[in-house]
Design a protein around this motif. Structure first.
Motif, PDB file in Angstrom:
ATOM      1  N   LEU A  40     -11.094   2.488  -8.570  1.00 22.94           N
ATOM      2  CA  LEU A  40     -10.578   3.830  -8.839  1.00 22.94           C
ATOM      3  C   LEU A  40      -9.460   4.248  -7.882  1.00 22.94           C
ATOM      4  CD1 LEU A  40     -13.840   5.785  -9.758  1.00 22.94           C
ATOM      5  CD2 LEU A  40     -12.206   4.655 -11.261  1.00 22.94           C
ATOM      6  N   GLY A  41      -8.869   3.298  -7.190  1.00 23.37           N
ATOM      7  CA  GLY A  41      -7.693   3.605  -6.366  1.00 23.37           C
ATOM      8  C   GLY A  41      -8.003   4.386  -5.105  1.00 23.37           C
ATOM      9  N   ARG A  42      -9.221   4.258  -4.593  1.00 18.27           N
ATOM     10  CA  ARG A  42      -9.577   4.899  -3.333  1.00 18.27           C
ATOM     11  C   ARG A  42      -9.582   3.845  -2.230  1.00 18.27           C
ATOM     12  NH1 ARG A  42     -10.024   7.951  -7.977  1.00 18.27           N
ATOM     13  NH2 ARG A  42     -11.104   9.913  -7.617  1.00 18.27           N
ATOM     14  N   ARG A  43      -9.413   4.276  -0.973  1.00 18.12           N
ATOM     15  CA  ARG A  43      -9.609   3.380   0.160  1.00 18.12           C
ATOM     16  C   ARG A  43     -11.102   3.362   0.484  1.00 18.12           C
ATOM     17  NH1 ARG A  43      -6.525   6.080   4.557  1.00 18.12           N
ATOM     18  NH2 ARG A  43      -7.188   7.901   3.386  1.00 18.12           N
ATOM     19  N   TRP A  44     -11.578   2.328   1.165  1.00 14.39           N
ATOM     20  CA  TRP A  44     -13.018   2.268   1.421  1.00 14.39           C
ATOM     21  C   TRP A  44     -13.351   1.581   2.742  1.00 14.39           C
ATOM     22  CZ3 TRP A  44     -14.586  -2.774   1.883  1.00 14.39           C
ATOM     23  CH2 TRP A  44     -13.813  -3.753   1.232  1.00 14.39           C
ATOM     24  N   ILE A  45     -14.495   2.003   3.296  1.00 13.06           N
ATOM     25  CA  ILE A  45     -15.102   1.336   4.458  1.00 13.06           C
ATOM     26  C   ILE A  45     -16.572   1.144   4.103  1.00 13.06           C
ATOM     27  CG2 ILE A  45     -15.734   1.540   6.901  1.00 13.06           C
ATOM     28  CD1 ILE A  45     -13.281   3.225   7.356  1.00 13.06           C
ATOM     29  N   ALA A  46     -17.102  -0.054   4.386  1.00 15.23           N
ATOM     30  CA  ALA A  46     -18.489  -0.335   4.020  1.00 15.23           C
ATOM     31  C   ALA A  46     -19.159  -1.107   5.143  1.00 15.23           C
ATOM     32  CB  ALA A  46     -18.520  -1.146   2.727  1.00 15.23           C
ATOM     33  N   ALA A  47     -20.490  -0.985   5.220  1.00 13.14           N
ATOM     34  CA  ALA A  47     -21.235  -1.719   6.245  1.00 13.14           C
ATOM     35  C   ALA A  47     -22.610  -2.087   5.716  1.00 13.14           C
ATOM     36  CB  ALA A  47     -21.395  -0.855   7.501  1.00 13.14           C
ATOM     37  N   ASP A  48     -23.146  -3.178   6.245  1.00  7.67           N
ATOM     38  CA  ASP A  48     -24.539  -3.539   5.968  1.00  7.67           C
ATOM     39  C   ASP A  48     -25.011  -4.452   7.091  1.00  7.67           C
ATOM     40  OD1 ASP A  48     -26.297  -3.310   3.117  1.00  7.67           O
ATOM     41  OD2 ASP A  48     -27.022  -4.779   4.599  1.00  7.67           O
ATOM     42  N   ILE A  49     -26.308  -4.415   7.341  1.00  5.44           N
ATOM     43  CA  ILE A  49     -26.869  -5.211   8.438  1.00  5.44           C
ATOM     44  C   ILE A  49     -27.165  -6.637   7.983  1.00  5.44           C
ATOM     45  CG2 ILE A  49     -29.301  -4.653   7.984  1.00  5.44           C
ATOM     46  CD1 ILE A  49     -29.535  -4.262  11.080  1.00  5.44           C
ATOM     47  N   ALA A  84      -6.533   3.502 -18.255  1.00  4.86           N
ATOM     48  CA  ALA A  84      -6.149   2.825 -17.018  1.00  4.86           C
ATOM     49  C   ALA A  84      -6.510   3.676 -15.798  1.00  4.86           C
ATOM     50  CB  ALA A  84      -4.656   2.559 -17.024  1.00  4.86           C
ATOM     51  N   PRO A  85      -7.200   3.092 -14.830  1.00  3.16           N
ATOM     52  CA  PRO A  85      -7.539   3.845 -13.626  1.00  3.16           C
ATOM     53  C   PRO A  85      -6.328   3.959 -12.716  1.00  3.16           C
ATOM     54  CG  PRO A  85      -8.284   1.588 -13.441  1.00  3.16           C
ATOM     55  CD  PRO A  85      -7.650   1.712 -14.793  1.00  3.16           C
ATOM     56  N   PRO A  86      -6.422   4.775 -11.669  1.00  3.20           N
ATOM     57  CA  PRO A  86      -5.289   4.884 -10.749  1.00  3.20           C
ATOM     58  C   PRO A  86      -4.961   3.525 -10.137  1.00  3.20           C
ATOM     59  CG  PRO A  86      -7.071   6.403 -10.168  1.00  3.20           C
ATOM     60  CD  PRO A  86      -7.587   5.541 -11.254  1.00  3.20           C
ATOM     61  N   ALA A  87      -3.724   3.380  -9.684  1.00  2.00           N
ATOM     62  CA  ALA A  87      -3.324   2.114  -9.051  1.00  2.00           C
ATOM     63  C   ALA A  87      -4.189   1.882  -7.811  1.00  2.00           C
ATOM     64  CB  ALA A  87      -1.861   2.208  -8.648  1.00  2.00           C
ATOM     65  N   PRO A  88      -4.495   0.613  -7.511  1.00  2.00           N
ATOM     66  CA  PRO A  88      -5.320   0.349  -6.332  1.00  2.00           C
ATOM     67  C   PRO A  88      -4.663   0.896  -5.067  1.00  2.00           C
ATOM     68  CG  PRO A  88      -4.949  -1.658  -7.611  1.00  2.00           C
ATOM     69  CD  PRO A  88      -4.116  -0.599  -8.234  1.00  2.00           C
ATOM     70  N   ALA A  89      -5.476   1.408  -4.150  1.00  2.00           N
ATOM     71  CA  ALA A  89      -4.945   1.937  -2.886  1.00  2.00           C
ATOM     72  C   ALA A  89      -4.687   0.809  -1.902  1.00  2.00           C
ATOM     73  CB  ALA A  89      -5.931   2.930  -2.286  1.00  2.00           C
ATOM     74  N   ALA A 111       0.846  -1.190   0.000  1.00  2.00           N
ATOM     75  CA  ALA A 111       0.000   0.000   0.000  1.00  2.00           C
ATOM     76  C   ALA A 111       0.882   1.241   0.000  1.00  2.00           C
ATOM     77  CB  ALA A 111      -0.877  -0.029   1.251  1.00  2.00           C
ATOM     78  N   ARG A 112       0.409   2.330  -0.656  1.00  4.64           N
ATOM     79  CA  ARG A 112       1.189   3.581  -0.661  1.00  4.64           C
ATOM     80  C   ARG A 112       1.182   4.171   0.743  1.00  4.64           C
ATOM     81  NH1 ARG A 112      -1.892   4.822  -5.647  1.00  4.64           N
ATOM     82  NH2 ARG A 112      -3.428   5.560  -4.161  1.00  4.64           N
TER      83      ARG A 112
END
Ligand SMILES: C[S@@+](CC[C@H](N)C(=O)[O-])C[C@H]1O[C@@H](n2cnc3c(N)ncnc32)[C@H](O)[C@@H]1O
Length: 656
Positions: free
Chosen positions: A361-370, A406-411, A83-84
């Motif tokens: 798109l090379g962004r970091r992410w947080i996700a949730a679902d019940i 090409a999209p940005p490199a994965p984060a 990771a960068r």
């Protein structure tokens, strides 16, 4: 297709990848254990409050309880690039540096994030909450394999629909629900950040007022109309309803990149508003030789987005999650309003669209679902994308994309799955509630967000089946009744198991309610012991036969059989008296994961066999490098209804 200003398109998602093979194990076990002690409650700053919407039972949210999270699964692609460092410099201690997927009620998840060092860290939030539509949303479930793998006299099976979540609220409860989540999201947002709230015409006017109240009117940035012309909505007595609304509010000055779209040959034959746009168009002749006007070329997208709904026949992106949004829609939001490396949050993630697009798109992410089905769908989706990005490593582009696209490199090339409180039931909660109501004869009242309906003359309350009835549940019912002073009916409380303290609570409660004061007496129906109603929730778990052996320096895993009594039962219900016939057990298995060094706590995914198409089957045989010393190998099979089977085997160290 939308593009960002820099000429870099905000991605047409590439084709779905092949199954991930042998990615490596991600690091720390329960890293959160080493984090500093957490507060019991965290403070929430007040809403802006002008203008202010009022509803019955409105409560401010000034504090929220902290709940710990349990680390469930870890996935990392083999040969992943590190990771960068700059993206992760301020990442809270105790969490692995990668995507975070939380299973739980998002109020508890957001409270957990606030207490765990994520306050002010989100650069972009997108939420697509339930719309208060009165619908039971379902995921369509079918068996795997080529046509005919499983059949009743030539008919191919479908397992029908699995209820994912129930979207029923009284208006006031819905507003309180959304208000609390928006307040928490605001706390989590960075100084310069944006939030997009997806709504439909049934609730958008109220949600916009709520956004004004929580964030302040001056933070309003856009009302985007997503026009999906191709979904037929009944238009017999009114105009077809073909759009959703997405509100954008921002704090400070978040990034904004213009979105460009290629508009090809849209023939303009507008009768009204013609003159102002005439000069912008090109005139050409149609096939009959008449002059028509065309609007060609690349345009900056405005606040009306013309993006097609997902098509039922789309085998690539459509995951059959009823409320799944197209990746193109999220690409426009993530591509326009964040930079590579930024942190994107979606706490109603459903099938995982926001996390998928952030990852691409090379962004970091947080996700949730019940919902467990949502977590499984998102986890599976992200495993495929990350594995595909791993395979594309070194070429600088994703399969099926031009180099310039090409999209940005994965984060990140990893993610972990966490659970906040236990929403993981042997059978789906909503399905269980429906079944219980059916068997008990509860008359459903879909507009009541608290009570499930009526049972004879009583109100019926079904306590979630994940835990036995406790005094906390009873206190909650008491609070609800206090908010309804006119309600005098008795209450039937249905639960799976009852704590002794809960029985004592009910006795005390009923002792005070005798004679003319006999309002709201409680009767408890324990489905575990009730001779009349119990029994129907008995669940026969799925089983698998798996051979696991060490062969020199590899581990060989062979799945020999799998049976899900629940799937067979569903098929039997469909088939009537005919006997269901499944030629290949793999038709029942959705995907398989292997952890060759299972610590009994976190399942670290080393092999993930997620067949690309629904007609493909899992491989069922795997050979992977073996750890030198003794080890416990774990194999997790997830079936087409989302039930998991975990098989473990202890292997001795290699001799000699
Ligand atoms: C409209 S869907 C989101 C669909 C998503 N945008 C996609 O593209 O797949 C809403 C989701 O919110 C989830 N949900 C509802 N109430 C929730 C809660 N209290 N906490 C977390 N998730 C919740 C539902 O399970 C459902 O998956």
């Amino acid at each position: 297709m939308p593009k960002t200003k820099a000429g870099k398109r905000a991605s047409k998602p590439p084709k779905k990848p092949r199954a991930a093979s042998a990615p490596k194990v991600v690091g720390a076990a329960n890293a959160a254990e080493s984090a500093p002690p957490k507060p019991v409650e965290v403070a929430v700053t007040p809403a802006k409050g002008r203008p202010m919407l009022h509803w019955v039972g409105k409560r401010p949210l000034s504090r929220v309880r902290f709940f710990p999270a349990q680390h469930m699964e870890a996935f990392e692609a083999r040969g992943a690039a590190p990771a960068r460092a700059e993206d992760w410099a301020e990442w809270p201690a105790g969490y692995p540096k990668g995507g975070l997927l939380f299973h739980g009620d998002n109020k508890e998840v957001l409270g957990h994030l606030l207490a765990s060092g994520f306050r002010g860290k989100m650069n972009l939030v997108y939420i697509d909450p339930p719309f208060d539509s009165g619908a039971d949303y379902v995921r369509k479930v079918s068996l795997r394999g080529p046509k005919g793998t499983a059949k009743i006299e030539g008919e191919t099976y479908s397992l029908g629909e699995q209820i994912q979540y129930t979207d029923i609220w009284a208006n006031d409860n819905y507003l309180q629900f959304m208000y609390e989540r928006l307040m928490l999201l605001k706390e989590l947002m960075a100084t310069d950040s944006a939030i997009y709230l997806h709504a439909d015409p049934s609730k958008n006017y109220l949600l916009r007022s709520l956004m004004d109240e929580v964030f302040g009117q001056d933070c309003f940035t856009n009302e985007i109309v997503w026009w999906y012309w191709n979904k037929f909505q009944g238009n017999v007595n009114h105009f077809a309803m073909n759009h959703d609304t997405i509100f954008c509010y921002r704090k400070g000055l978040p990034p904004f990149h213009k979105v460009l779209e290629e508009r090809e040959a849209i023939v303009r034959q507008l009768k009204r508003a013609w003159d102002p746009i005439k000069g912008m168009l090109v005139n050409v002749r149609d096939e009959k030789g008449n002059i028509v006007y065309q609007d060609r070329g690349e345009k900056t997208v405005d606040d009306v987005w013309r993006i097609s709904m997902l098509q039922p026949a789309d085998e690539t992106e459509n995951l059959r999650y009823q409320t799944q949004k197209p990746e193109e829609l999220l690409s426009s939001i993530v591509g326009s309003s964040s930079n590579p490396g930024d942190l994107v949050l979606d706490c109603f993630v459903g099938s995982g669209t926001t996390a998928a697009v952030a990852q691409r798109l090379g962004r970091r992410w947080i996700a949730a679902d019940i919902n467990k089905g949502a977590i499984q769908t998102t986890s599976k989706r992200l495993q495929s994308i990350i594995a595909e990005q791993g395979e594309a490593k070194g070429t600088g582009k994703l399969p099926g994309m031009e180099a310039k696209d090409a999209p940005p490199a994965p984060a990140q090339a990893s993610f972990t799955v966490w659970r906040v409180n236990d929403y993981d039931l042997a059978i789906q909660h909503n399905e269980a509630v429906n079944l219980a109501c059916e068997k008990l004869g509860v008359e459903r009242k879909k507009t009541d967000a608290f009570f499930e309906g009526t049972l004879g003359k009583s109100l019926a309350k079904i306590v979630p089946f994940g835990h036995p009835l406790t005094p906390v549940d009873l206190e909650e019912i008491k609070r609800e009744l206090e908010a309804r002073p006119e309600e005098d009916r008795p209450v039937g409380v249905v639960a799976l198991g009852v704590e002794i303290a809960a029985r004592a609570w009910v006795e005390d409660w009923n002792r005070l309610r005798k004679g003319i004061d006999a309002v709201n007496r409680f009767t408890v129906i324990d489905l575990r012991t009730d001779p009349k109603h119990g029994g129907f929730l008995r669940h026969e778990p799925a089983r698998a036969k798996v051979k696991i052996a060490r062969r020199k320096d590899t581990i060989v895993i062979e799945i020999e059989d799998f049976v899900s009594p629940t799937i067979i039962e569903r098929l039997r219900e469909q088939a009537g008296i005919l006997k269901p016939k499944i030629d290949d057990w793999r038709a029942m298995v959705d995907y398989v994961m292997v952890d060759p060094a299972y610590d009994g706590n976190v399942f670290k995914v080393s092999v993930s066999d997620v067949p690309e198409r629904r007609t493909d089957l899992v491989a069922a045989k795997y050979e992977i490098p073996a750890p030198k010393g003794e080890t416990t190998v774990a194999v997790k099979l997830v079936d087409m209804l989302g039930e998991e089977v975990l098989i473990t085997k202890h292997l001795e160290a290699l001799r000699g």
